[in-house]
Design a protein around this motif. Structure first.
Motif, PDB file in Angstrom:
ATOM      1  N   SER A 131       1.122  -1.281   0.033  1.00 33.43           N
ATOM      2  CA  SER A 131      -0.445  -0.178   0.482  1.00 33.43           C
ATOM      3  C   SER A 131       0.439   1.409  -0.123  1.00 33.43           C
ATOM      4  N   ILE A 132       1.891   1.662  -0.203  1.00 28.44           N
ATOM      5  CA  ILE A 132       3.198   2.432  -0.127  1.00 28.44           C
ATOM      6  C   ILE A 132       2.852   2.675  -1.590  1.00 28.44           C
ATOM      7  N   PHE A 133       2.387   1.955  -2.090  1.00 27.79           N
ATOM      8  CA  PHE A 133       1.318   2.887  -3.568  1.00 27.79           C
ATOM      9  C   PHE A 133       0.122   3.497  -3.543  1.00 27.79           C
ATOM     10  N   PHE A 134      -0.150   3.456  -2.238  1.00 28.74           N
ATOM     11  CA  PHE A 134      -1.445   5.008  -2.086  1.00 28.74           C
ATOM     12  C   PHE A 134      -1.136   5.850  -2.388  1.00 28.74           C
ATOM     13  N   SER A 135      -1.745   6.790  -3.670  1.00 29.24           N
ATOM     14  CA  SER A 135      -1.904   7.861  -3.742  1.00 29.24           C
ATOM     15  C   SER A 135      -0.466   8.582  -4.504  1.00 29.24           C
ATOM     16  N   VAL A 136       1.114   7.507  -4.500  1.00 27.80           N
ATOM     17  CA  VAL A 136       2.137   7.620  -5.815  1.00 27.80           C
ATOM     18  C   VAL A 136       1.335   7.721  -7.365  1.00 27.80           C
ATOM     19  N   PRO A 137       1.504   9.017  -7.288  1.00 29.77           N
ATOM     20  CA  PRO A 137       0.541   9.162  -8.701  1.00 29.77           C
ATOM     21  C   PRO A 137       1.781   7.988  -9.877  1.00 29.77           C
ATOM     22  N   HIS A 138       1.805   7.872 -11.071  1.00 28.76           N
ATOM     23  CA  HIS A 138       2.449   7.361 -12.106  1.00 28.76           C
ATOM     24  C   HIS A 138       3.368   6.128 -11.687  1.00 28.76           C
ATOM     25  N   SER A 139       3.304   5.289 -10.489  1.00 28.06           N
ATOM     26  CA  SER A 139       3.122   3.826 -10.333  1.00 28.06           C
ATOM     27  C   SER A 139       3.215   2.365 -10.898  1.00 28.06           C
ATOM     28  N   LYS A 140       2.417   2.756 -11.883  1.00 27.18           N
ATOM     29  CA  LYS A 140       2.005   1.414 -12.817  1.00 27.18           C
ATOM     30  C   LYS A 140       2.910   0.442 -13.171  1.00 27.18           C
ATOM     31  N   ILE A 141       4.420   0.986 -13.464  1.00 25.72           N
ATOM     32  CA  ILE A 141       5.108  -0.105 -14.092  1.00 25.72           C
ATOM     33  C   ILE A 141       5.590  -0.479 -12.788  1.00 25.72           C
ATOM     34  N   TYR A 142       6.082   0.233 -11.387  1.00 21.78           N
ATOM     35  CA  TYR A 142       6.146  -0.682 -10.169  1.00 21.78           C
ATOM     36  C   TYR A 142       5.706  -1.511 -10.116  1.00 21.78           C
ATOM     37  N   LYS A 143       4.488  -1.123 -10.427  1.00 20.52           N
ATOM     38  CA  LYS A 143       3.146  -2.192 -10.045  1.00 20.52           C
ATOM     39  C   LYS A 143       3.453  -3.704 -10.569  1.00 20.52           C
ATOM     40  N   ASN A 190      12.996   6.088  -3.315  1.00 20.65           N
ATOM     41  CA  ASN A 190      13.770   7.500  -3.626  1.00 20.65           C
ATOM     42  C   ASN A 190      13.398   8.555  -4.630  1.00 20.65           C
ATOM     43  N   GLU A 191      13.025   7.768  -5.666  1.00 24.68           N
ATOM     44  CA  GLU A 191      13.220   8.339  -6.853  1.00 24.68           C
ATOM     45  C   GLU A 191      11.411   8.822  -6.906  1.00 24.68           C
ATOM     46  N   LYS A 192      10.474   8.883  -5.904  1.00 18.76           N
ATOM     47  CA  LYS A 192       9.356   9.504  -5.527  1.00 18.76           C
ATOM     48  C   LYS A 192       9.222  10.952  -4.739  1.00 18.76           C
ATOM     49  N   LYS A 193      10.692  10.245  -4.102  1.00 19.96           N
ATOM     50  CA  LYS A 193      10.438  11.438  -2.852  1.00 19.96           C
ATOM     51  C   LYS A 193       9.548  10.865  -1.714  1.00 19.96           C
ATOM     52  N   LEU A 194       9.298   9.911  -1.175  1.00 17.39           N
ATOM     53  CA  LEU A 194       8.181   9.421  -0.484  1.00 17.39           C
ATOM     54  C   LEU A 194       8.763  10.605   1.018  1.00 17.39           C
ATOM     55  N   THR A 195       8.574  10.725   1.328  1.00 19.71           N
ATOM     56  CA  THR A 195       8.686  11.400   2.748  1.00 19.71           C
ATOM     57  C   THR A 195       7.443  11.164   3.887  1.00 19.71           C
TER      58      THR A 195
END
Ligand SMILES: Cc1cc2nc3c(=O)[nH]c(=O)nc-3n(C[C@H](O)[C@H](O)[C@H](O)COP(=O)(O)O)c2cc1C
Length: 324
Positions: free
Chosen positions: A283-295, A319-324
């Motif tokens: 669920s780290i992908f929650f609300s992360v835009p453009h994360s389809k490739i990762y999924k 690191n790429e999406k700078k999730l903080t």
């Protein structure tokens, strides 16, 4: 001796979600949140060969083991198991409305049998851990404060210290468990009122708390709050809890969260489904835009059990999406 533990911010028991693995992630993200297991039927707890996998508690304290049952001997044994597995609390589920649970004579239908519930709590009590209850306000379509009050009057005779209230009724037929978390209206006032009558009991408010700011605001009036779906949908909200609710330093999502989590799950691969092991983290992908490739990549790696590659990919994502 029982430990003094804060239940200001609790993560609700959720079947299929608050697994030992999810709890590990929750604990990495928040030091102070009080955690719950999924509800486990007393019979499964006592007789399952898979018990270790179901209730493993890798020092993720403070944590409660939630059980469903109404047989006195089984509840006594369950309480001893909770102690043996280093839980801080055993909690009785008197809120689940599902048909299967009703068939087993536990869950919300027990609100009709207050003396039995009192006996159940008494059977679970020990001088080592708290024996607590999670209940609804009542049963059926109509709210009735007298019913709730009489229920708590009876339970209070057990000497119980902590009651979690999902502040809406349960409807036992005609609607699904999911609808039972939405259709019956919430009523926080009933919890406020019963608190005044029983100041020695801590009442923890649950139901519809969908934002940390709301949780913080409600803590001005309630002994503690419990959140379910907010955390189920996005566990990473927990990284703000120690700061917002407990006044500690900010925590960002960084590689160590991922590393610590993988360190815990790696030895379990082959013994547990890879989906159950990884789903809390995904669920780290929650609300992360453009994360389809990762999924898509993660799906492929999961099929091949390439756990190291999944770990690297998640770190790259952070690191790429700078999730903080
Ligand atoms: C998927 C799911 C599973 C649940 N399983 C349990 C359970 O095992 N035991 C329980 O007492 N409540 C269970 N609940 C109810 C929650 O603990 C909580 O009371 C409810 O979701 C209301 O809180 P919320 O509005 O913060 O989500 C579950 C809820 C969800 C969404």
């Amino acid at each position: 001796m029982k430990k003094e533990i804060s239940r200001k911010f609790c993560v609700a028991p959720m079947m299929g979600y608050t697994t030992p693995y999810a709890r590990k992630l929750y604990r990495i993200l928040s030091k102070n949140s009080f955690l719950f297991s999924e509800m486990i039927a007393t019979k499964s707890l006592i007789y399952s060969k898979n018990r270790n996998n179901i209730i493993d508690n890798d020092l993720n304290n403070p944590v409660a083991l939630q059980v469903g049952g109404s047989e006195i001997d089984e509840l006594k044994k369950s309480s001893q198991i909770a102690i043996n597995y280093n839980y801080d609390e055993i909690n009785l589920n008197v809120g689940c409305p599902s048909k299967a649970v009703q068939k087993g004579s536990f869950g919300a239908c027990l609100m009709q049998e207050k003396e039995l519930v009192r006996n159940c709590i008494e059977a679970m009590q020990s001088d080592k851990i708290e024996a607590t209850l999670k209940c609804r306000l009542g049963l059926g379509k109509n709210l009735n404060y007298e019913f709730f009050e009489e229920f708590i009057d009876e339970i209070s005779k057990s000497g119980i210290n902590i009651i979690y209230v999902h502040a809406r009724n349960a409807i036992l037929s005609g609607i699904s468990p999911q609808a039972n978390r939405m259709i019956p209206p919430l009523n926080y006032e009933y919890v406020k009122k019963i608190k005044i009558k029983y100041p020695q009991i801590k009442f923890i408010l649950n139901g519809g708390i969908d934002h940390l700011d709301k949780a913080k605001f409600l803590l001005n009036e309630y002994d503690g709050i419990m959140v379910g779906r907010l955390i189920k949908n996005n566990p990473f909200i927990l990284k703000d809890v120690d700061k917002k609710i407990f006044g500690e330093k900010n925590k960002s999502i960084d590689e160590t969260i991922i590393n610590n989590y993988f360190e815990y799950i790696k030895p379990k691969i082959g013994f547990e489904s890879i989906f159950r092991l990884l789903s809390p983290l995904l669920s780290i992908f929650f609300s992360v835009p453009h994360s389809k490739i990762y999924k898509a990549k993660i799906n492929d790696y999961m099929k091949d059990q390439k756990i190291g590659l999944i770990e690297d990919l998640l770190i790259k994502l952070i690191n790429e999406k700078k999730l903080t």
